[in-house]
Design an enzyme around this catalytic site. Structure first.
Site: not given
Ligand code: NAD
Length: 540
Positions: A245, A274, A292
């Site tokens: 993000r 964005e 994105h």
């Molecule tokens: P998820 O919820 O499975 O994993 C997130 C992880 O971050 C969790 O394990 C959590 O414990 C950890 N976390 C939370 N706060 C934290 C902190 N302060 N420090 C370190 N770790 C911390 O999420 P996901 O499905 O793996 O998605 C990850 C990111 O990717 C999200 O921001 C999501 O919005 C983004 N995303 C982007 C795209 C894209 O098109 N670029 C697509 C899908 C998801």
């Protein structure tokens, strides 16, 4: 767990369910739905049109375009499930759906592989200057020296956030011969090790990694987590990838670090705004950027379609799909009876997350007294909801909390005790962390209001508030006044004060309930006071 909504009778066995697909869906998903349902497909509907077409419809499938408002939910009297093909459910009034007994589901897993692969592609493109070399070639140049790259083999990748996507990135990185360090305060060291990575503190990751990639949700804690200080701590020549993000990175600070040459390159799929209006980063010669595109693969779109179809069919068959976002499953009397206990559990879990001395790898929930006769599973789940809320991008609720905890390698133990020493009912939660255990106890005042009655071995009577400050201090005159003065100077108003102590002159815990959040500077000042051992702030 079986769904128990009063809408379940609609569409009894033998009746073909009617599904309305409002924003289109992948072909494979549509085929799956058509096998057993009557399906109507539209390419986007206004609220008016949607309301008019919901009559007799049992399942509604949307992407981000169609808004599922309270009015639409009221119009769809036969509706039992609203499915979002994708992750964010901000276009659905989830609260109104819950109230109406309509299950809301999403498909958080389908884009994991696509986004992880994109992350690796971005890292490699950044290391080998692919876009820059391509542009140069397009200009008719044949410039090879300018684009000498860096190999990833044998290098250290720092993965921030070891959730679904971070885990997949760690696996892929191991596949190309990288050493992986991971930082995630909500994941156990065993889980990290299972993925071939080493769980380390944030600072160590920043200092040791050759490349750093972010995979955390955007929250109050993570916004701007890569700022000037963090960039300065990184190795000179580091490369940063952000496919999570935009708000996670301070873009101005990144630009400076790129210009100084401290950061050798950045690969960005996401931006604070964005599409970005400020194009300085996108146009920087050492930045690789995409609009994105993380989840944009044909396979992910197809997978989302199939996932949605499977989940809709499960829900229509009365089963609870794994992507359930709301808790329609507990409507009616059972919900009314349980809900104060669930709120107590959520508060205890949220406090465990914020007060425990380290990352929680196991949680124990003990139900004492009258609570020992209540079905434990939702209560334990409510503690996990508090513990995990805001730490994952997924909506955490009593339906999916157990699963999310186990995915993070958090062990959950429940126990019951028929009697309770001081209370008719008591919920005792213990967090096990590498830095020691931490325990809280809570009960219900007047059978509905959560009260914290134990913090570690201290007894207390705390009415939890949205903002709280916990200070462990020497029990001597003047401590409360000094803390209060600092808060006053920072414009923080104290609403209430609670004290727990073992013996006069020993170590006491002071809890202040506050009207406003405490600025970090005030916390640092309080922490430096003579006689203060530790300070924590909590937000409910
Ligand atoms: P998820 O919820 O499975 O994993 C997130 C992880 O971050 C969790 O394990 C959590 O414990 C950890 N976390 C939370 N706060 C934290 C902190 N302060 N420090 C370190 N770790 C911390 O999420 P996901 O499905 O793996 O998605 C990850 C990111 O990717 C999200 O921001 C999501 O919005 C983004 N995303 C982007 C795209 C894209 O098109 N670029 C697509 C899908 C998801």
């Amino acid at each position: 767990m079986a769904l128990a909504t009063d809408r379940q009778k609609v569409g009894a066995v033998g009746v073909r369910h009617r599904v309305l697909v409002a924003d289109g869906l992948g072909e494979a998903g549509l085929r799956r739905l058509r096998e057993s349902c009557e399906v109507q497909v539209f390419g986007g509907l206004s609220e008016e049109e949607l309301c008019a077409r919901l009559e007799g419809v049992h399942a509604l499938v949307v992407r981000s375009r169609t808004r599922v408002t309270r009015r639409a939910l009221e119009a769809g009297r036969d509706l039992r499930v609203v499915a979002r093909a994708g992750v964010g459910v901000d276009n659905i009034d989830v609260e109104a759906a819950t109230r109406a007994g309509v299950l809301v589901i999403n498909t958080p897993d389908s884009s994991v592989r696509a986004t992880a692969e994109h992350t690796l592609a971005m890292l490699l493109a950044c290391c080998r200057n692919l876009p820059q070399a391509y542009q140069s070639l397009q200009r008719g140049e044949w410039s090879r020296e300018a684009f000498v790259g860096t190999e990833v083999y044998g290098k250290t990748l720092g993965v921030v956030g070891l959730g679904r996507i971070g885990s997949e990135v760690a696996r892929l990185a191991r596949g190309v011969g990288m050493r992986v360090l991971a930082y995630d305060p909500y994941v156990s060291a065993e889980r990290a090790a299972h993925l071939g990575s080493e769980l380390v503190p944030f600072e160590r990751l920043l200092e040791e990694a050759d490349f750093i990639t972010l995979h955390v949700p955007l929250s109050a804690q993570t916004r701007g987590m890569i700022g000037r200080d963090q960039l300065r701590r990184m190795k000179r020549g580091v490369r940063l990838v952000n496919c999570a993000r935009g708000g996670l990175v301070d873009e101005e600070a990144l630009l400076e670090a790129l210009e100084e040459g401290h950061v050798a390159g950045a690969a960005l799929d996401v931006f604070a705004e964005e599409p970005p209006r400020d194009l300085r980063l996108v146009r920087h010669p050492r930045v690789v950027a995409t609009p994105h595109l993380g989840a944009s693969t044909r396979e992910a779109q197809e997978a989302i379609g199939v996932d949605v179809a499977e989940q809709v069919l499960q829900a229509l068959a009365g089963r609870l799909p794994r992507g359930a976002v709301n808790v329609a499953a507990f409507r009616g009397d059972a919900w009314e009876r349980l809900s104060p206990h669930l709120e107590l559990g959520r508060v205890l879990g949220a406090l465990l997350r914020q007060l425990s001395p380290g990352p929680v790898y196991a949680v124990e929930v003990r139900l004492e007294g009258e609570l020992s006769h209540v079905e434990p599973s939702p209560l334990v789940a409510s503690v996990l909801v508090g513990l995990l809320s805001g730490v994952t991008d997924q909506v955490v609720n009593v339906v999916n909390a157990h699963l999310l905890a186990s995915e993070r390698g958090i062990r959950v133990v429940e126990s019951r005790q028929e009697t309770s020493e001081d209370f008719a009912s008591l919920m005792v939660v213990t967090a096990h962390t590498p830095s020691g255990d931490f325990q809280l106890g809570g009960t219900l005042f007047g059978r509905s209001e959560p009260r914290i009655v134990r913090i570690g071995h201290y007894r207390i009577d705390l009415d939890p508030a949205p903002y709280m400050l916990f200070a462990w201090n020497t029990d001597r005159p003047g401590m409360i006044g000094r803390v209060g003065t600092i808060l006053g100077r920072h414009g923080v108003n104290i609403a209430g004060m609670h004290l727990g102590r073992e013996s006069p002159g020993g170590v006491a815990v002071m809890v202040l309930t506050l009207d406003d959040p405490v600025p970090p500077d005030a916390v640092a000042e309080i922490r430096s006071l003579d006689g203060i051992y530790d300070v924590k702030v909590a937000r409910l």
